[in-house]
Structures are given as C-alpha cells and as structure tokens.
Design a protein around this motif. Structure first.
Motif, PDB file in Angstrom:
ATOM      1  N   GLN A 114       5.554   1.999   4.646  1.00 12.51           N
ATOM      2  CA  GLN A 114       6.843   1.539   5.028  1.00 12.51           C
ATOM      3  C   GLN A 114       6.579   0.051   5.282  1.00 12.51           C
ATOM      4  OE1 GLN A 114       8.833   3.632   8.309  1.00 12.51           O
ATOM      5  NE2 GLN A 114      10.886   2.868   7.439  1.00 12.51           N
ATOM      6  N   GLU A 115       5.741  -0.386   6.075  1.00 14.56           N
ATOM      7  CA  GLU A 115       5.364  -1.670   6.693  1.00 14.56           C
ATOM      8  C   GLU A 115       4.845  -2.524   5.488  1.00 14.56           C
ATOM      9  OE1 GLU A 115       2.016  -1.256   9.411  1.00 14.56           O
ATOM     10  OE2 GLU A 115       3.156  -0.355  10.903  1.00 14.56           O
ATOM     11  N   GLN A 116       4.247  -2.035   4.452  1.00 14.08           N
ATOM     12  CA  GLN A 116       4.084  -2.863   3.277  1.00 14.08           C
ATOM     13  C   GLN A 116       4.841  -3.168   2.195  1.00 14.08           C
ATOM     14  OE1 GLN A 116       0.875  -4.759   3.209  1.00 14.08           O
ATOM     15  NE2 GLN A 116       0.602  -4.106   5.239  1.00 14.08           N
ATOM     16  N   GLY A 117       5.933  -2.255   2.215  1.00 13.15           N
ATOM     17  CA  GLY A 117       6.779  -2.307   1.069  1.00 13.15           C
ATOM     18  C   GLY A 117       6.378  -1.652  -0.203  1.00 13.15           C
ATOM     19  N   VAL A 118       5.720  -0.448  -0.008  1.00 17.19           N
ATOM     20  CA  VAL A 118       5.022   0.197  -1.142  1.00 17.19           C
ATOM     21  C   VAL A 118       6.029   1.055  -1.997  1.00 17.19           C
ATOM     22  CG1 VAL A 118       3.377   2.035  -1.769  1.00 17.19           C
ATOM     23  CG2 VAL A 118       2.868   0.316  -0.096  1.00 17.19           C
ATOM     24  N   ASP A 119       5.977   0.889  -3.195  1.00 18.10           N
ATOM     25  CA  ASP A 119       6.906   1.790  -3.893  1.00 18.10           C
ATOM     26  C   ASP A 119       6.287   2.858  -4.775  1.00 18.10           C
ATOM     27  OD1 ASP A 119       5.817  -0.141  -6.058  1.00 18.10           O
ATOM     28  OD2 ASP A 119       7.403  -1.177  -6.419  1.00 18.10           O
ATOM     29  N   LEU A 120       5.069   2.981  -4.500  1.00 21.87           N
ATOM     30  CA  LEU A 120       4.199   4.128  -5.007  1.00 21.87           C
ATOM     31  C   LEU A 120       3.160   4.473  -4.363  1.00 21.87           C
ATOM     32  CD1 LEU A 120       3.868   6.318  -7.512  1.00 21.87           C
ATOM     33  CD2 LEU A 120       2.463   4.624  -8.541  1.00 21.87           C
ATOM     34  N   ILE A 121       2.928   5.823  -3.875  1.00 22.27           N
ATOM     35  CA  ILE A 121       1.715   6.184  -3.316  1.00 22.27           C
ATOM     36  C   ILE A 121       1.001   6.984  -4.005  1.00 22.27           C
ATOM     37  CG2 ILE A 121       0.978   7.595  -1.320  1.00 22.27           C
ATOM     38  CD1 ILE A 121       3.408   6.955   0.391  1.00 22.27           C
ATOM     39  N   ILE A 122      -0.280   6.758  -4.221  1.00 23.40           N
ATOM     40  CA  ILE A 122      -1.281   7.666  -5.027  1.00 23.40           C
ATOM     41  C   ILE A 122      -2.073   8.378  -4.450  1.00 23.40           C
ATOM     42  CG2 ILE A 122      -2.983   7.463  -7.125  1.00 23.40           C
ATOM     43  CD1 ILE A 122      -1.421   4.884  -7.689  1.00 23.40           C
ATOM     44  N   VAL A 123      -2.390   9.667  -4.623  1.00 23.90           N
ATOM     45  CA  VAL A 123      -3.025  10.573  -3.536  1.00 23.90           C
ATOM     46  C   VAL A 123      -3.576  11.505  -4.643  1.00 23.90           C
ATOM     47  CG1 VAL A 123      -1.999  10.431  -1.538  1.00 23.90           C
ATOM     48  CG2 VAL A 123      -1.466  12.299  -3.094  1.00 23.90           C
ATOM     49  N   ASN A 139       0.400  17.271  -0.170  1.00 24.22           N
ATOM     50  CA  ASN A 139       1.694  17.692   0.151  1.00 24.22           C
ATOM     51  C   ASN A 139       2.585  17.103   1.385  1.00 24.22           C
ATOM     52  OD1 ASN A 139       3.751  19.635  -0.176  1.00 24.22           O
ATOM     53  ND2 ASN A 139       2.917  20.866   1.268  1.00 24.22           N
ATOM     54  N   GLY A 140       1.740  16.743   2.518  1.00 27.48           N
ATOM     55  CA  GLY A 140       2.272  16.060   3.633  1.00 27.48           C
ATOM     56  C   GLY A 140       2.740  14.799   3.263  1.00 27.48           C
ATOM     57  N   VAL A 141       2.078  14.059   2.524  1.00 24.74           N
ATOM     58  CA  VAL A 141       2.546  12.703   1.987  1.00 24.74           C
ATOM     59  C   VAL A 141       3.857  12.703   1.221  1.00 24.74           C
ATOM     60  CG1 VAL A 141       1.930  10.587   0.681  1.00 24.74           C
ATOM     61  CG2 VAL A 141       0.219  11.533   2.032  1.00 24.74           C
ATOM     62  N   LEU A 142       3.931  13.652   0.278  1.00 24.81           N
ATOM     63  CA  LEU A 142       4.990  14.031  -0.487  1.00 24.81           C
ATOM     64  C   LEU A 142       6.531  14.285   0.140  1.00 24.81           C
ATOM     65  CD1 LEU A 142       6.372  14.387  -3.326  1.00 24.81           C
ATOM     66  CD2 LEU A 142       5.690  16.728  -3.148  1.00 24.81           C
ATOM     67  N   HIS A 143       6.377  15.027   1.288  1.00 26.08           N
ATOM     68  CA  HIS A 143       7.281  15.134   2.163  1.00 26.08           C
ATOM     69  C   HIS A 143       7.424  14.319   3.362  1.00 26.08           C
ATOM     70  CE1 HIS A 143       8.161  18.676  -0.218  1.00 26.08           C
ATOM     71  NE2 HIS A 143       6.682  19.383  -0.065  1.00 26.08           N
ATOM     72  N   GLY A 144       8.424  13.510   3.312  1.00 26.00           N
ATOM     73  CA  GLY A 144       8.283  12.486   4.469  1.00 26.00           C
ATOM     74  C   GLY A 144       8.400  10.941   3.814  1.00 26.00           C
ATOM     75  N   THR A 145       8.054  10.844   2.785  1.00 23.51           N
ATOM     76  CA  THR A 145       8.174   9.413   2.117  1.00 23.51           C
ATOM     77  C   THR A 145       9.331   8.981   1.542  1.00 23.51           C
ATOM     78  OG1 THR A 145       6.593   7.719   1.167  1.00 23.51           O
ATOM     79  CG2 THR A 145       6.742   9.912   0.058  1.00 23.51           C
ATOM     80  N   GLU A 146       9.724   7.854   1.473  1.00 20.68           N
ATOM     81  CA  GLU A 146      10.749   7.276   0.696  1.00 20.68           C
ATOM     82  C   GLU A 146      10.513   6.699  -0.741  1.00 20.68           C
ATOM     83  OE1 GLU A 146      12.803   4.418   3.312  1.00 20.68           O
ATOM     84  OE2 GLU A 146      13.027   6.257   4.995  1.00 20.68           O
ATOM     85  N   CYS A 147       9.348   6.529  -1.052  1.00 17.39           N
ATOM     86  CA  CYS A 147       8.986   6.118  -2.409  1.00 17.39           C
ATOM     87  C   CYS A 147       8.497   7.266  -3.163  1.00 17.39           C
ATOM     88  CB  CYS A 147       8.118   4.650  -2.235  1.00 17.39           C
ATOM     89  SG  CYS A 147       6.325   5.519  -1.515  1.00 17.39           S
ATOM     90  N   ASP A 148       8.215   6.772  -4.400  1.00 17.83           N
ATOM     91  CA  ASP A 148       7.399   7.900  -5.225  1.00 17.83           C
ATOM     92  C   ASP A 148       6.191   8.162  -4.873  1.00 17.83           C
ATOM     93  OD1 ASP A 148       9.761   7.780  -6.863  1.00 17.83           O
ATOM     94  OD2 ASP A 148       9.018   6.358  -8.467  1.00 17.83           O
ATOM     95  N   VAL A 149       5.632   9.318  -5.389  1.00 14.54           N
ATOM     96  CA  VAL A 149       4.261   9.747  -4.900  1.00 14.54           C
ATOM     97  C   VAL A 149       3.591  10.400  -6.130  1.00 14.54           C
ATOM     98  CG1 VAL A 149       2.730  11.346  -3.539  1.00 14.54           C
ATOM     99  CG2 VAL A 149       4.832  10.214  -2.559  1.00 14.54           C
ATOM    100  N   LEU A 150       2.441   9.960  -6.575  1.00 11.37           N
ATOM    101  CA  LEU A 150       1.721  10.468  -7.523  1.00 11.37           C
ATOM    102  C   LEU A 150       0.624  11.295  -7.180  1.00 11.37           C
ATOM    103  CD1 LEU A 150       1.176  10.760 -10.791  1.00 11.37           C
ATOM    104  CD2 LEU A 150      -0.184   8.530 -10.498  1.00 11.37           C
ATOM    105  N   ALA A 151       0.459  12.568  -7.431  1.00 14.10           N
ATOM    106  CA  ALA A 151      -0.755  13.447  -7.105  1.00 14.10           C
ATOM    107  C   ALA A 151      -1.481  13.296  -8.185  1.00 14.10           C
ATOM    108  CB  ALA A 151      -0.335  14.713  -6.451  1.00 14.10           C
ATOM    109  N   VAL A 152      -2.737  12.923  -8.040  1.00 15.09           N
ATOM    110  CA  VAL A 152      -3.885  12.885  -9.216  1.00 15.09           C
ATOM    111  C   VAL A 152      -4.741  14.309  -9.203  1.00 15.09           C
ATOM    112  CG1 VAL A 152      -5.807  11.752 -10.382  1.00 15.09           C
ATOM    113  CG2 VAL A 152      -3.877  10.229  -9.258  1.00 15.09           C
TER     114      VAL A 152
END
Length: 143
Positions: free
Chosen positions: A101-110, A127-140
């Motif tokens: 949120q602070e960095q204005g990220v539009d994709l989180i990769i975990v 799973n914790g990152v996926l639930h509660g974020t406002e941007c897209d999340v990619l689980a590798v």
C-alpha cells in the motif's frame, strides 16, 4: 488487462526463492515494471511466545543482518537496486500488505507450496497475502 507498473516480490530466502524470482523477473521484463524485493523477518519473541525473560535484541539484529545480506545477493543477481530491497520485522502478511500500500504496488508475487486440506485451513503466507490486499496477487507454484 493493463500492464503492471510496480511489483512486490515477497521471498522467504530459502533455496526455493529463485523459482519465485525467475517468474518475477520475466513479468518485470514483459511489463517494463519496477520490482521491489521484500523479506519479512518474524520477531524472535514470536517463536518463544514472549515467555522467556531474555533480551533477544542481539539475536534479532543478527537475523536482520543475515536477511539483508541474502536479499542483497538476490538483488544483485536479479538486477534490483538496493533502494528497492526491503527487509522488515513483523507478521509477513501484515507487512507485505503495508509495504504494498505504501509503495503503490499493483502486483504482489509470492511463492506457494499448494497446500491442501488441513494445511490450507491452517493458512499460509500466500493465502494470508491474497486475503486482505487491494491489488492483484500471483502465487507462484513451488516445485
């Protein structure tokens, strides 16, 4: 789908991290995005439940230093500038959400081990990152 501009890669600094970093590098190159490397060190007190009447500051400092060194090696290997390498202390899901949120990220990769059944119910960082974020999340998927 619009191109991603800023991606956060959360890694755990294990031998599996390059699997996540390789995917992130490909996406960065494809989208021309900025990449942030993040590692969250859990407070040493969590491991002991805060029940041990000891000063764990020195141990925590050693863990932080080791994490910064390892993250620096990955940063150098994957072309991520020092100012985009973040080591922080806290609960991984909360810290990843905060930094994104602070960095204005539009994709989180975990990374994800693809747990099923009881392991999934107990939760994981991905799973914790996926639930509660406002941007897209990619689980590798980690193999």
């Amino acid at each position: 789908m619009s191109a991603y501009k800023k991606m956060l890669v959360a890694i755990d600094l294990t031998e599996e991290a390059p699997q996540v970093l390789d995917k992130a590098k490909t996406l960065r190159d494809t989208h021309g995005a900025e990449l942030l490397l993040v590692h969250v060190v859990e407070p040493v007190g969590y491991a002991y439940g805060g029940d041990i009447p000891m000063d764990l500051t020195e141990l925590q400092d050693q863990l932080d230093k080791a994490a910064k060194e390892q993250l620096g090696k990955y940063g150098e290997q994957y072309g991520v500038a020092k100012e985009h390498q973040i080591v922080t202390v806290g609960r991984p899901e909360s810290e990843i959400h905060r930094i994104a949120q602070e960095q204005g990220v539009d994709l989180i990769i975990v990374g994800s081990h693809g747990r099923k059944g009881f392991q999934l119910l107990l939760g994981s960082t991905a799973n914790g990152v996926l639930h509660g974020t406002e941007c897209d999340v990619l689980a590798v998927r980690i193999h």
